[in-house]
Design a protein around this motif. Structure first.
Motif, PDB file in Angstrom:
ATOM      1  N   LEU A   1       1.012  -1.115  -0.082  1.00 48.19           N
ATOM      2  CA  LEU A   1       0.025   0.015   0.172  1.00 48.19           C
ATOM      3  C   LEU A   1       0.868   1.238  -0.010  1.00 48.19           C
ATOM      4  N   LEU A   2       0.833   2.185  -1.141  1.00 48.53           N
ATOM      5  CA  LEU A   2       1.592   3.391  -1.127  1.00 48.53           C
ATOM      6  C   LEU A   2       0.731   4.510  -0.806  1.00 48.53           C
ATOM      7  N   VAL A   3       1.005   5.340  -0.273  1.00 49.88           N
ATOM      8  CA  VAL A   3       0.240   6.634   0.028  1.00 49.88           C
ATOM      9  C   VAL A   3       1.183   7.924  -0.261  1.00 49.88           C
ATOM     10  N   THR A   4       0.647   8.470  -1.200  1.00 51.68           N
ATOM     11  CA  THR A   4       1.338   9.454  -2.020  1.00 51.68           C
ATOM     12  C   THR A   4       0.394  10.964  -1.822  1.00 51.68           C
ATOM     13  N   TYR A   5       1.233  12.072  -1.817  1.00 51.60           N
ATOM     14  CA  TYR A   5       0.600  13.256  -1.827  1.00 51.60           C
ATOM     15  C   TYR A   5       1.135  14.154  -3.096  1.00 51.60           C
ATOM     16  N   ASP A   6       0.216  14.939  -3.604  1.00 51.93           N
ATOM     17  CA  ASP A   6       0.434  15.893  -4.634  1.00 51.93           C
ATOM     18  C   ASP A   6       1.026  16.975  -4.006  1.00 51.93           C
ATOM     19  N   THR A   7       1.285  18.071  -4.715  1.00 49.25           N
ATOM     20  CA  THR A   7       1.951  19.227  -4.443  1.00 49.25           C
ATOM     21  C   THR A   7       0.803  20.174  -3.572  1.00 49.25           C
ATOM     22  N   GLU A   8      -0.508  19.905  -3.845  1.00 49.48           N
ATOM     23  CA  GLU A   8      -1.470  20.432  -2.880  1.00 49.48           C
ATOM     24  C   GLU A   8      -1.719  19.809  -1.424  1.00 49.48           C
ATOM     25  N   GLY A   9      -1.082  18.761  -1.410  1.00 50.93           N
ATOM     26  CA  GLY A   9      -1.307  18.035  -0.206  1.00 50.93           C
ATOM     27  C   GLY A   9      -2.384  16.950  -0.202  1.00 50.93           C
ATOM     28  N   ASN A  10      -2.809  16.726  -1.326  1.00 55.29           N
ATOM     29  CA  ASN A  10      -4.004  15.628  -1.252  1.00 55.29           C
ATOM     30  C   ASN A  10      -3.567  14.407  -1.205  1.00 55.29           C
ATOM     31  N   ARG A  11      -4.070  13.416  -0.652  1.00 51.90           N
ATOM     32  CA  ARG A  11      -3.638  12.076  -0.207  1.00 51.90           C
ATOM     33  C   ARG A  11      -4.197  11.318  -1.165  1.00 51.90           C
ATOM     34  N   GLU A  12      -3.389  10.254  -1.737  1.00 53.90           N
ATOM     35  CA  GLU A  12      -3.718   9.239  -2.604  1.00 53.90           C
ATOM     36  C   GLU A  12      -3.251   7.856  -2.030  1.00 53.90           C
ATOM     37  N   GLU A  13      -4.034   6.871  -2.055  1.00 52.40           N
ATOM     38  CA  GLU A  13      -3.718   5.369  -1.759  1.00 52.40           C
ATOM     39  C   GLU A  13      -3.666   4.907  -2.994  1.00 52.40           C
ATOM     40  N   ILE A  14      -2.617   4.159  -3.043  1.00 50.12           N
ATOM     41  CA  ILE A  14      -2.364   3.081  -4.157  1.00 50.12           C
ATOM     42  C   ILE A  14      -2.209   1.574  -3.741  1.00 50.12           C
ATOM     43  N   ASP A  15      -3.211   0.978  -3.922  1.00 51.73           N
ATOM     44  CA  ASP A  15      -3.367  -0.631  -3.481  1.00 51.73           C
ATOM     45  C   ASP A  15      -3.506  -1.393  -4.161  1.00 51.73           C
ATOM     46  N   ASP A  16      -3.230  -1.266  -5.352  1.00 50.15           N
ATOM     47  CA  ASP A  16      -3.283  -2.364  -6.453  1.00 50.15           C
ATOM     48  C   ASP A  16      -1.628  -2.835  -6.797  1.00 50.15           C
ATOM     49  N   GLY A  17      -0.627  -2.548  -6.252  1.00 49.23           N
ATOM     50  CA  GLY A  17       0.412  -3.072  -6.573  1.00 49.23           C
ATOM     51  C   GLY A  17       1.209  -2.172  -7.840  1.00 49.23           C
ATOM     52  N   THR A  18       0.575  -1.017  -8.185  1.00 46.32           N
ATOM     53  CA  THR A  18       1.231  -0.370  -9.198  1.00 46.32           C
ATOM     54  C   THR A  18       2.368   0.401  -8.424  1.00 46.32           C
ATOM     55  N   PRO A  19       3.464   0.379  -9.296  1.00 48.58           N
ATOM     56  CA  PRO A  19       4.590   1.151  -8.611  1.00 48.58           C
ATOM     57  C   PRO A  19       4.500   2.790  -8.878  1.00 48.58           C
ATOM     58  N   PHE A  20       4.973   3.573  -8.087  1.00 49.25           N
ATOM     59  CA  PHE A  20       4.765   4.841  -8.180  1.00 49.25           C
ATOM     60  C   PHE A  20       6.308   5.543  -8.351  1.00 49.25           C
ATOM     61  N   LYS A  21       6.183   6.364  -9.292  1.00 49.59           N
ATOM     62  CA  LYS A  21       7.533   6.840 -10.175  1.00 49.59           C
ATOM     63  C   LYS A  21       7.248   8.227  -9.604  1.00 49.59           C
ATOM     64  N   GLY A  22       8.493   8.862  -9.042  1.00 51.92           N
ATOM     65  CA  GLY A  22       8.511  10.102  -8.545  1.00 51.92           C
ATOM     66  C   GLY A  22       9.893  10.892  -8.326  1.00 51.92           C
TER      67      GLY A  22
END
Length: 158
Positions: free
Chosen positions: A120-141
């Motif tokens: 489970l990955l938790v990411t935040y955009d530049t506005e501080g909005n939280r997004e949970e990625i729980d489908d195994g998709t890798p996050f690039k940043g």
């Protein structure tokens, strides 16, 4: 020797620690230096397998994933990876079910870019909005520099 000094078995069975759900966090840099010694590898592998059940978190870093044994890989829930050679990219992709184009992305990462994969990955955009990625998709940043004053960046910006 380090594992014996920690006395993990006694620590994890301590009533105060159990009652308060206290966790032990271990951070190990350049783990391959430890794992090259068979007794250390055996000890670490055993502790690593039991860690989660005993409220213990192990975070480790290595520059070569080829030094990590299969027993350790299968208990590694998350990976943060910078640019990789094809062999290491393949190992990471296999362990985290990357698609072929995601494996190729690992090889093509630019300076300060990283890919993160896990349960489970938790990411935040530049506005501080939280997004949970729980489908195994890798996050690039992009990784930001430390704000530590003892190793301030030599240039501004990224």
């Amino acid at each position: 020797k380090i594992m014996k000094k920690l006395n993990l078995e006694k620590l994890m069975k301590n009533d105060i620690i159990k009652r308060n759900n206290i966790e032990l966090w271990c951070f190990i840099d350049e783990i391959q230096d430890i794992l090259r010694y068979p007794p250390a590898l055996q000890s670490f592998t055993m502790v690593n397998k039991e860690a989660r059940n005993n409220r213990m978190v192990i975070t480790y870093a290595t520059q070569d994933t080829g030094d990590i044994t299969r027993d350790i890989w299968i208990t590694t829930d998350y990976v943060v990876s910078f640019q990789q050679m094809s062999t290491q990219a393949s190992e990471i992709a296999n362990n985290y079910d990357f698609l072929k184009h995601q494996q190729k992305d690992l090889i093509k990462l630019k300076k300060y870019e990283a890919m993160i994969a896990g349960r489970l990955l938790v990411t935040y955009d530049t506005e501080g909005n939280r997004e949970e990625i729980d489908d195994g998709t890798p996050f690039k940043g992009i990784i930001f520099h430390s704000v530590s004053q003892h190793s301030a960046p030599k240039t501004e910006g990224i």
